[in-house]
Design a protein around this motif. Structure first.
Motif, PDB file in Angstrom:
ATOM      1  N   GLY A 290       7.759   7.567 -10.467  1.00  0.00           N
ATOM      2  CA  GLY A 290       6.321   7.820 -10.476  1.00  0.00           C
ATOM      3  C   GLY A 290       5.521   6.567 -10.161  1.00  0.00           C
ATOM      4  N   VAL A 291       5.973   5.440 -10.689  1.00  0.00           N
ATOM      5  CA  VAL A 291       5.314   4.164 -10.382  1.00  0.00           C
ATOM      6  C   VAL A 291       5.461   3.855  -8.892  1.00  0.00           C
ATOM      7  CG1 VAL A 291       5.369   1.663 -10.774  1.00  0.00           C
ATOM      8  CG2 VAL A 291       5.537   3.230 -12.706  1.00  0.00           C
ATOM      9  N   GLY A 292       6.635   4.119  -8.343  1.00  0.00           N
ATOM     10  CA  GLY A 292       6.849   3.893  -6.912  1.00  0.00           C
ATOM     11  C   GLY A 292       5.922   4.734  -6.055  1.00  0.00           C
ATOM     12  N   TYR A 293       5.792   6.020  -6.395  1.00  0.00           N
ATOM     13  CA  TYR A 293       4.881   6.901  -5.654  1.00  0.00           C
ATOM     14  C   TYR A 293       3.440   6.422  -5.806  1.00  0.00           C
ATOM     15  CZ  TYR A 293       8.701  10.252  -5.136  1.00  0.00           C
ATOM     16  OH  TYR A 293       9.889  10.859  -4.823  1.00  0.00           O
ATOM     17  N   ALA A 294       3.071   6.045  -7.009  1.00  0.00           N
ATOM     18  CA  ALA A 294       1.708   5.572  -7.249  1.00  0.00           C
ATOM     19  C   ALA A 294       1.425   4.299  -6.449  1.00  0.00           C
ATOM     20  CB  ALA A 294       1.491   5.322  -8.745  1.00  0.00           C
ATOM     21  N   ALA A 295       2.400   3.401  -6.394  1.00  0.00           N
ATOM     22  CA  ALA A 295       2.214   2.158  -5.624  1.00  0.00           C
ATOM     23  C   ALA A 295       1.988   2.467  -4.147  1.00  0.00           C
ATOM     24  CB  ALA A 295       3.414   1.240  -5.809  1.00  0.00           C
ATOM     25  N   ARG A 296       2.693   3.458  -3.620  1.00  0.00           N
ATOM     26  CA  ARG A 296       2.484   3.849  -2.215  1.00  0.00           C
ATOM     27  C   ARG A 296       1.096   4.453  -2.019  1.00  0.00           C
ATOM     28  NH1 ARG A 296       8.265   4.860  -1.974  1.00  0.00           N
ATOM     29  NH2 ARG A 296       7.944   6.840  -3.006  1.00  0.00           N
ATOM     30  N   ARG A 297       0.659   5.277  -2.975  1.00  0.00           N
ATOM     31  CA  ARG A 297      -0.705   5.814  -2.888  1.00  0.00           C
ATOM     32  C   ARG A 297      -1.721   4.680  -2.943  1.00  0.00           C
ATOM     33  NH1 ARG A 297       1.190   9.689  -6.576  1.00  0.00           N
ATOM     34  NH2 ARG A 297       0.181   8.560  -8.268  1.00  0.00           N
ATOM     35  N   GLY A 298      -1.454   3.706  -3.805  1.00  0.00           N
ATOM     36  CA  GLY A 298      -2.347   2.561  -3.914  1.00  0.00           C
ATOM     37  C   GLY A 298      -2.402   1.755  -2.629  1.00  0.00           C
ATOM     38  N   GLU A 299      -1.260   1.624  -1.972  1.00  0.00           N
ATOM     39  CA  GLU A 299      -1.224   0.912  -0.696  1.00  0.00           C
ATOM     40  C   GLU A 299      -2.092   1.624   0.339  1.00  0.00           C
ATOM     41  OE1 GLU A 299       2.052  -1.012   2.356  1.00  0.00           O
ATOM     42  OE2 GLU A 299       2.681   0.602   1.005  1.00  0.00           O
ATOM     43  N   SER A 300      -2.030   2.947   0.367  1.00  0.00           N
ATOM     44  CA  SER A 300      -2.860   3.679   1.329  1.00  0.00           C
ATOM     45  C   SER A 300      -4.347   3.547   0.987  1.00  0.00           C
ATOM     46  CB  SER A 300      -2.441   5.144   1.424  1.00  0.00           C
ATOM     47  OG  SER A 300      -2.750   5.837   0.255  1.00  0.00           O
ATOM     48  N   LEU A 301      -4.685   3.438  -0.301  1.00  0.00           N
ATOM     49  CA  LEU A 301      -6.076   3.204  -0.694  1.00  0.00           C
ATOM     50  C   LEU A 301      -6.553   1.835  -0.210  1.00  0.00           C
ATOM     51  CD1 LEU A 301      -6.048   4.588  -4.353  1.00  0.00           C
ATOM     52  CD2 LEU A 301      -7.235   5.584  -2.382  1.00  0.00           C
ATOM     53  N   VAL A 302      -5.682   0.843  -0.332  1.00  0.00           N
ATOM     54  CA  VAL A 302      -6.030  -0.504   0.133  1.00  0.00           C
ATOM     55  C   VAL A 302      -6.296  -0.490   1.633  1.00  0.00           C
ATOM     56  CG1 VAL A 302      -5.103  -2.824   0.522  1.00  0.00           C
ATOM     57  CG2 VAL A 302      -4.873  -1.759  -1.718  1.00  0.00           C
ATOM     58  N   LYS A 303      -5.425   0.194   2.372  1.00  0.00           N
ATOM     59  CA  LYS A 303      -5.597   0.263   3.828  1.00  0.00           C
ATOM     60  C   LYS A 303      -6.845   1.045   4.207  1.00  0.00           C
ATOM     61  CE  LYS A 303      -0.732  -0.275   4.972  1.00  0.00           C
ATOM     62  NZ  LYS A 303       0.483   0.382   5.473  1.00  0.00           N
ATOM     63  N   ARG A 304      -7.102   2.140   3.513  1.00  0.00           N
ATOM     64  CA  ARG A 304      -8.235   3.001   3.857  1.00  0.00           C
ATOM     65  C   ARG A 304      -9.579   2.371   3.500  1.00  0.00           C
ATOM     66  NH1 ARG A 304      -8.187   8.266   0.775  1.00  0.00           N
ATOM     67  NH2 ARG A 304      -6.062   8.250   1.525  1.00  0.00           N
ATOM     68  N   PHE A 305      -9.660   1.767   2.301  1.00  0.00           N
ATOM     69  CA  PHE A 305     -10.948   1.271   1.822  1.00  0.00           C
ATOM     70  C   PHE A 305     -11.080  -0.249   1.823  1.00  0.00           C
ATOM     71  CE2 PHE A 305     -10.355   5.432  -0.244  1.00  0.00           C
ATOM     72  CZ  PHE A 305     -11.460   6.084   0.275  1.00  0.00           C
ATOM     73  N   GLY A 306      -9.999  -0.961   2.132  1.00  0.00           N
ATOM     74  CA  GLY A 306     -10.068  -2.413   2.225  1.00  0.00           C
ATOM     75  C   GLY A 306     -10.209  -3.138   0.891  1.00  0.00           C
ATOM     76  N   TYR A 307      -9.715  -2.527  -0.178  1.00  0.00           N
ATOM     77  CA  TYR A 307      -9.793  -3.186  -1.486  1.00  0.00           C
ATOM     78  C   TYR A 307      -9.006  -4.487  -1.455  1.00  0.00           C
ATOM     79  CZ  TYR A 307     -11.286   1.402  -3.238  1.00  0.00           C
ATOM     80  OH  TYR A 307     -11.940   2.577  -3.452  1.00  0.00           O
ATOM     81  N   GLN A 308      -9.541  -5.502  -2.133  1.00  0.00           N
ATOM     82  CA  GLN A 308      -8.866  -6.793  -2.217  1.00  0.00           C
ATOM     83  C   GLN A 308      -8.778  -7.216  -3.673  1.00  0.00           C
ATOM     84  OE1 GLN A 308     -10.906  -9.604   0.235  1.00  0.00           O
ATOM     85  NE2 GLN A 308     -10.435  -8.526   2.122  1.00  0.00           N
ATOM     86  N   LEU A 309      -7.610  -7.684  -4.036  1.00  0.00           N
ATOM     87  CA  LEU A 309      -7.398  -8.141  -5.411  1.00  0.00           C
ATOM     88  C   LEU A 309      -8.212  -9.400  -5.686  1.00  0.00           C
ATOM     89  CD1 LEU A 309      -6.018  -7.928  -8.141  1.00  0.00           C
ATOM     90  CD2 LEU A 309      -3.985  -9.003  -7.124  1.00  0.00           C
ATOM     91  N   ILE A 310      -8.142 -10.322  -4.757  1.00  0.00           N
ATOM     92  CA  ILE A 310      -8.909 -11.573  -4.859  1.00  0.00           C
ATOM     93  C   ILE A 310      -9.906 -11.599  -3.706  1.00  0.00           C
ATOM     94  CG2 ILE A 310      -8.762 -14.099  -4.759  1.00  0.00           C
ATOM     95  CD1 ILE A 310      -7.451 -13.034  -7.233  1.00  0.00           C
ATOM     96  N   ASP A 311     -11.177 -11.709  -4.047  1.00  0.00           N
ATOM     97  CA  ASP A 311     -12.179 -11.791  -2.994  1.00  0.00           C
ATOM     98  C   ASP A 311     -12.044 -13.091  -2.233  1.00  0.00           C
ATOM     99  OD1 ASP A 311     -13.282  -9.328  -3.779  1.00  0.00           O
ATOM    100  OD2 ASP A 311     -14.496 -10.315  -5.315  1.00  0.00           O
ATOM    101  N   LYS A 312     -12.185 -12.977  -0.928  1.00  0.00           N
ATOM    102  CA  LYS A 312     -12.018 -14.172  -0.080  1.00  0.00           C
ATOM    103  C   LYS A 312     -13.314 -14.905   0.096  1.00  0.00           C
ATOM    104  CE  LYS A 312      -8.104 -12.355   2.362  1.00  0.00           C
ATOM    105  NZ  LYS A 312      -7.468 -12.055   3.589  1.00  0.00           N
TER     106      LYS A 312
END
Length: 123
Positions: free
Chosen positions: A101-123
């Protein structure tokens, strides 16, 4: 069989593939080592996720199928596993999820990052 400088083609593929995998792994390790001195840990990731989704900090750690909570947990899993290098097993215990479940969630999270451009640390 010719000598290959970066691996055995029968096992890993051609040299270009091996080099690309090594470069990707090196980038991930550099990113992890760059995040630690900045104080980036699980708590900071949780704070960033709650800020993005405008939820209470504890909501990430509670089960639920609400869209916002699922997205928040997915992004949290992605950043903890892929950016911080946490084990899926450790994260599964904290979130009361299965390791897969964590693995699936991490993949969903990756697609969210790609779609919305979320960044953990602001540049």
């Amino acid at each position: 069989i010719r000598d290959r400088p970066y691996g055995d083609q029968r096992i890993l593929g051609d040299s270009d593939f091996v080099l690309s995998v090594l470069a990707q792994t090196n980038d991930q390790l550099e990113r992890r080592y760059d995040l630690k001195p900045r104080g980036c840990n699980q708590e900071r990731v949780a704070a960033k996720v709650t800020e993005i989704f405008e939820i209470e900090p504890g909501d990430i750690f509670h089960k639920g199928r609400q869209k916002t909570r699922v997205h928040a947990r997915s992004l949290f899993c992605h950043w903890c596993v892929r950016e911080l290098g946490m084990s899926r097993t450790e994260l599964a215990q904290k979130l009361e999820m299965t390791v897969s479940g964590v693995g699936y969630a991490a993949r969903r999270g990756e697609s969210l990052v790609k779609r919305f451009g979320y960044q953990l640390i602001d540049k």
